[in-house]
Design a protein around this motif. Structure first.
Motif, PDB file in Angstrom:
ATOM      1  N   LYS A 458     -44.237 -27.296   0.616  1.00 19.91           N
ATOM      2  CA  LYS A 458     -44.495 -28.308  -0.407  1.00 19.91           C
ATOM      3  C   LYS A 458     -43.286 -28.562  -1.297  1.00 19.91           C
ATOM      4  O   LYS A 458     -43.135 -29.649  -1.854  1.00 19.91           O
ATOM      5  N   ILE A 459     -42.432 -27.559  -1.469  1.00 21.94           N
ATOM      6  CA  ILE A 459     -41.239 -27.768  -2.298  1.00 21.94           C
ATOM      7  C   ILE A 459     -40.035 -28.165  -1.450  1.00 21.94           C
ATOM      8  O   ILE A 459     -38.903 -28.196  -1.937  1.00 21.94           O
ATOM      9  N   GLY A 460     -40.297 -28.473  -0.177  1.00 22.68           N
ATOM     10  CA  GLY A 460     -39.249 -29.038   0.666  1.00 22.68           C
ATOM     11  C   GLY A 460     -38.505 -28.066   1.539  1.00 22.68           C
ATOM     12  O   GLY A 460     -37.528 -28.439   2.199  1.00 22.68           O
ATOM     13  N   ILE A 461     -38.919 -26.813   1.585  1.00 21.46           N
ATOM     14  CA  ILE A 461     -38.227 -25.817   2.409  1.00 21.46           C
ATOM     15  C   ILE A 461     -38.736 -25.898   3.841  1.00 21.46           C
ATOM     16  O   ILE A 461     -39.938 -25.940   4.090  1.00 21.46           O
ATOM     17  N   VAL A 462     -37.808 -25.934   4.774  1.00 24.67           N
ATOM     18  CA  VAL A 462     -38.132 -25.930   6.198  1.00 24.67           C
ATOM     19  C   VAL A 462     -37.379 -24.783   6.854  1.00 24.67           C
ATOM     20  O   VAL A 462     -36.548 -24.103   6.226  1.00 24.67           O
ATOM     21  N   ASP A 463     -37.648 -24.554   8.131  1.00 21.63           N
ATOM     22  CA  ASP A 463     -36.970 -23.486   8.858  1.00 21.63           C
ATOM     23  C   ASP A 463     -35.450 -23.622   8.739  1.00 21.63           C
ATOM     24  O   ASP A 463     -34.892 -24.725   8.804  1.00 21.63           O
ATOM     25  N   ASN A 464     -34.783 -22.474   8.557  1.00 21.14           N
ATOM     26  CA  ASN A 464     -33.323 -22.346   8.517  1.00 21.14           C
ATOM     27  C   ASN A 464     -32.700 -22.717   7.167  1.00 21.14           C
ATOM     28  O   ASN A 464     -31.483 -22.649   7.037  1.00 21.14           O
ATOM     29  N   TYR A 465     -33.508 -23.104   6.176  1.00 23.66           N
ATOM     30  CA  TYR A 465     -32.959 -23.221   4.830  1.00 23.66           C
ATOM     31  C   TYR A 465     -32.692 -21.812   4.309  1.00 23.66           C
ATOM     32  O   TYR A 465     -33.366 -20.860   4.686  1.00 23.66           O
ATOM     33  N   ILE A 466     -31.708 -21.690   3.430  1.00 25.94           N
ATOM     34  CA  ILE A 466     -31.323 -20.382   2.896  1.00 25.94           C
ATOM     35  C   ILE A 466     -31.892 -20.209   1.489  1.00 25.94           C
ATOM     36  O   ILE A 466     -31.667 -21.034   0.600  1.00 25.94           O
ATOM     37  N   ILE A 467     -32.656 -19.144   1.308  1.00 22.81           N
ATOM     38  CA  ILE A 467     -33.219 -18.818  -0.006  1.00 22.81           C
ATOM     39  C   ILE A 467     -32.260 -17.836  -0.683  1.00 22.81           C
ATOM     40  O   ILE A 467     -31.998 -16.745  -0.159  1.00 22.81           O
ATOM     41  N   ILE A 468     -31.735 -18.224  -1.840  1.00 21.59           N
ATOM     42  CA  ILE A 468     -30.746 -17.401  -2.544  1.00 21.59           C
ATOM     43  C   ILE A 468     -31.410 -16.477  -3.561  1.00 21.59           C
ATOM     44  O   ILE A 468     -31.099 -15.284  -3.633  1.00 21.59           O
ATOM     45  N   GLU A 469     -32.350 -17.044  -4.340  1.00 27.00           N
ATOM     46  CA  GLU A 469     -33.007 -16.268  -5.393  1.00 27.00           C
ATOM     47  C   GLU A 469     -34.497 -16.626  -5.461  1.00 27.00           C
ATOM     48  O   GLU A 469     -34.892 -17.752  -5.142  1.00 27.00           O
ATOM     49  N   VAL A 470     -35.282 -15.670  -5.898  1.00 23.62           N
ATOM     50  CA  VAL A 470     -36.694 -15.896  -6.196  1.00 23.62           C
ATOM     51  C   VAL A 470     -36.953 -15.376  -7.605  1.00 23.62           C
ATOM     52  O   VAL A 470     -36.651 -14.212  -7.897  1.00 23.62           O
ATOM     53  N   ASN A 471     -37.429 -16.250  -8.468  1.00 25.32           N
ATOM     54  CA  ASN A 471     -37.647 -15.915  -9.891  1.00 25.32           C
ATOM     55  C   ASN A 471     -36.392 -15.345 -10.537  1.00 25.32           C
ATOM     56  O   ASN A 471     -36.444 -14.389 -11.319  1.00 25.32           O
ATOM     57  N   GLY A 472     -35.262 -15.944 -10.173  1.00 23.27           N
ATOM     58  CA  GLY A 472     -33.989 -15.564 -10.780  1.00 23.27           C
ATOM     59  C   GLY A 472     -33.382 -14.288 -10.243  1.00 23.27           C
ATOM     60  O   GLY A 472     -32.318 -13.859 -10.707  1.00 23.27           O
ATOM     61  N   LYS A 473     -34.016 -13.669  -9.246  1.00 19.71           N
ATOM     62  CA  LYS A 473     -33.506 -12.420  -8.683  1.00 19.71           C
ATOM     63  C   LYS A 473     -32.958 -12.658  -7.278  1.00 19.71           C
ATOM     64  O   LYS A 473     -33.604 -13.339  -6.478  1.00 19.71           O
ATOM     65  N   PRO A 474     -31.782 -12.132  -6.961  1.00 19.69           N
ATOM     66  CA  PRO A 474     -31.213 -12.322  -5.622  1.00 19.69           C
ATOM     67  C   PRO A 474     -32.076 -11.646  -4.555  1.00 19.69           C
ATOM     68  O   PRO A 474     -32.673 -10.589  -4.801  1.00 19.69           O
ATOM     69  N   VAL A 475     -32.157 -12.254  -3.384  1.00 18.74           N
ATOM     70  CA  VAL A 475     -32.935 -11.689  -2.270  1.00 18.74           C
ATOM     71  C   VAL A 475     -32.042 -11.573  -1.042  1.00 18.74           C
ATOM     72  O   VAL A 475     -31.269 -12.481  -0.730  1.00 18.74           O
ATOM     73  N   ASN A 476     -32.142 -10.432  -0.364  1.00 24.47           N
ATOM     74  CA  ASN A 476     -31.336 -10.196   0.830  1.00 24.47           C
ATOM     75  C   ASN A 476     -32.177  -9.768   2.032  1.00 24.47           C
ATOM     76  O   ASN A 476     -31.645  -9.510   3.106  1.00 24.47           O
ATOM     77  N   SER A 477     -33.487  -9.689   1.838  1.00 23.87           N
ATOM     78  CA  SER A 477     -34.375  -9.299   2.930  1.00 23.87           C
ATOM     79  C   SER A 477     -35.782  -9.782   2.618  1.00 23.87           C
ATOM     80  O   SER A 477     -36.081 -10.168   1.483  1.00 23.87           O
TER      81      SER A 477
END
Length: 511
Positions: A458-477
């Motif tokens: 719904k927010i426009g994310i599709v397969d292969n987009y890169i997620i950098i942060e969630v709730n201001g916190k970096p994510v690596n896994s």
């Protein structure tokens, strides 16, 4: 997915296609925004025998059925964010015409897509009121990607609908409007329909509201590979009712009824070389559709039981030939499902079924092809027991199998039992350190298996987009994402990179 779609291309066209191209179609046909259409599904044929009917009796039955059905069929307008609309339109363009850039020109192609204005729906389709208090059934593809859904009744009264739930595996969705005393349709037993029986298809094709077409049931149990071919359904259930009633863009989600005005199917797809009616329409059987909406209403999610087998459809000569060549076997083309292996925690294996067995019946349901197996099992829930009849070395046997969910459980679950990734509708792979270095990223995961209609979609994310942060916190896994959102309630902010390299921060409310 691209190759699969190209193979299907000029044969099966899903109704959602017409939805995303609604704006152009409206301009071409000279209709205003209230007369659009996002679906592509209609068929007609009722509960009366085709043979032996006099013309007057048929006409009278059609009039009665139409008077019952038309007031219960609605128009659904799908309003989307520009990002979501752009992504879905690219998928639809590829589905119609194939990717002219061989998968490498997606960015260029997306730039060519025209966006609907903010006050115009991105697509329109149909729906059916199934209770007097405002529950409405439609197709998943009619509501996919929407951030607002408007429902317009046959009397032109309009409502903003709540999306209660969706199921891409059956292409069914459930909506709710706040109203009472509405006209509605009753579900009929779709197992009782016969080939050759008259039916009516009611929907809103090509901007023509409350259109009724008539035809017969041309076939039952059709699997056309369209749900899995779109790449949105992880475990598609295809056992369509085929009809020759006229179906065009805007019919998706509309009603297929018998001559009593009872709902026997939800119109969902056509088979066409042009994208318009050529005599073949497909509807989700009412028994399956009813089970899906009951699950959504009671549990918030669809309860799906699995046999736990890996299989080969013996009715498919191409698959059988390929299997024989690959594994040096000599299987014969015929009917039934050949077991090639078992999944983890398989209920079928625990019940005594073996590799090489041929499934011929589930309960009292004859299994001739995969569509039959899909329907017979897909309409069950985890924990249900089924009687499986099989052939082993030329001898028949039976086994009682307890169905399980994909995690091996035998209990039903609610939304509260879902994992974080199930709730938000995506999984995540870590980025390699080399990739981070080359692109100047300090963190990131790659989105995969993004579910249609999910919070991430719904927010426009599709397969292969890169997620950098969630709730201001970096994510690596994926574990990082799960840790941040586990037991979290409230608004989620996601910082991500699209395939142009542009960075967005968008949010959704945690389910």
């Amino acid at each position: 997915m691209k190759s699969t779609l190209k193979k299907l291309l000029p044969f099966a066209v899903v109704g959602v296609i017409s939805g995303a191209t609604t704006v152009g179609a409206i301009q071409y046909l000279g209709h205003n925004s209230n007369n659009g259409d996002q679906s592509y599904f209609t068929t007609s044929a009722p509960n009366t025998s085709f043979a032996g009917m006099n013309t007057g009796a048929v006409g009278d039955d059609f009039v009665k059925a139409a008077k019952t059905t038309v007031p219960a069929v609605v128009t659904i307008k799908n309003y989307q964010s520009r990002t979501a609309s752009r992504a879905s339109e690219q998928d639809l363009f590829d589905f119609f015409f194939g990717d002219p850039f061989g998968g490498r020109g997606q960015g260029q192609q997306r730039q060519k897509q025209q966006q609907a204005p903010d006050n115009m729906p991105s697509g329109m389709g149909s729906g059916v009121i199934i209770s007097p208090d405002g529950y409405i059934i439609s197709n998943n593809h009619v509501v996919a990607g929407a951030n607002k859904l408007e429902v317009v009744l046959s009397n032109k009264k309009s409502y903003i609908a709540t999306l209660v739930g969706t199921d891409p595996n059956t292409d069914i969705s459930l909506l709710k409007i706040e109203e009472k005393g509405l006209p509605y349709l009753n579900f009929a037993n779709s197992d009782n329909i016969d080939v050759g029986q008259w039916v009516l298809a009611v929907g809103n094709p090509l901007g023509l509201n409350s259109t009724v077409t008539a035809g017969i049931v041309s076939a039952k149990g059709r699997g056309i590979g369209i749900l899995g071919g779109q790449g949105k359904a992880t475990n598609p259930i295809e056992s369509f009712i085929q009809t020759d009633a006229a179906i065009n863009p805007g019919n998706s989600g509309g009603a297929l009824v018998n001559t009593n005005g009872e709902l026997i199917g939800i119109n969902s797809a056509i088979q066409s070389t042009t994208g318009y009616y050529q005599g073949y329409g497909f509807a989700v059987p009412s028994n399956l559709a009813r089970k899906i909406v009951e699950d959504i209403k009671k549990f918030g999610i669809v309860q799906r039981g699995f046999l736990g087998v890996q299989s080969l459809d013996l009715s498919n000569d191409q698959l059988v030939t390929s299997y024989n060549k690959q594994f040096k076997t000599s299987l014969k083309v015929g009917s039934g499902i050949y077991i090639t292996g078992f999944g983890d925690n398989s209920g079928a294996e625990d019940a005594g079924l073996k590799k090489g067995d041929i499934i011929t019946k589930v309960d009292n349901y004859d299994i001739t092809d995969f569509a039959d197996l899909s329907m017979s099992i897909g309409s069950k829930r985890p924990g249900d027991k089924v009687q499986v009849t099989y052939s082993r070395n030329g001898k028949d046997g039976t086994a009682t199998v307890t169905l399980r969910d994909q995690k091996g459980g035998t209990s039903t679950r609610t939304k509260a039992d879902l994992s974080v990734t199930e709730k938000i509708g995506a999984e995540f792979d870590p980025l390699t350190e080399r990739f981070k270095t080359e692109y100047g990223l300090n963190s990131g995961v790659v989105a995969k298996s993004v579910s249609e209609g999910s919070e991430m979609a719904k927010i426009g994310i599709v397969d292969n987009y890169i997620i950098i942060e969630v709730n201001g916190k970096p994510v690596n896994s994926q574990k990082d994402v799960e840790k941040i959102l586990d037991k979290y309630q409230g608004n989620v902010q996601v910082k991500f990179v699209d395939d142009y390299g542009r960075i967005y921060t968008k949010g959704f409310k945690m389910p």
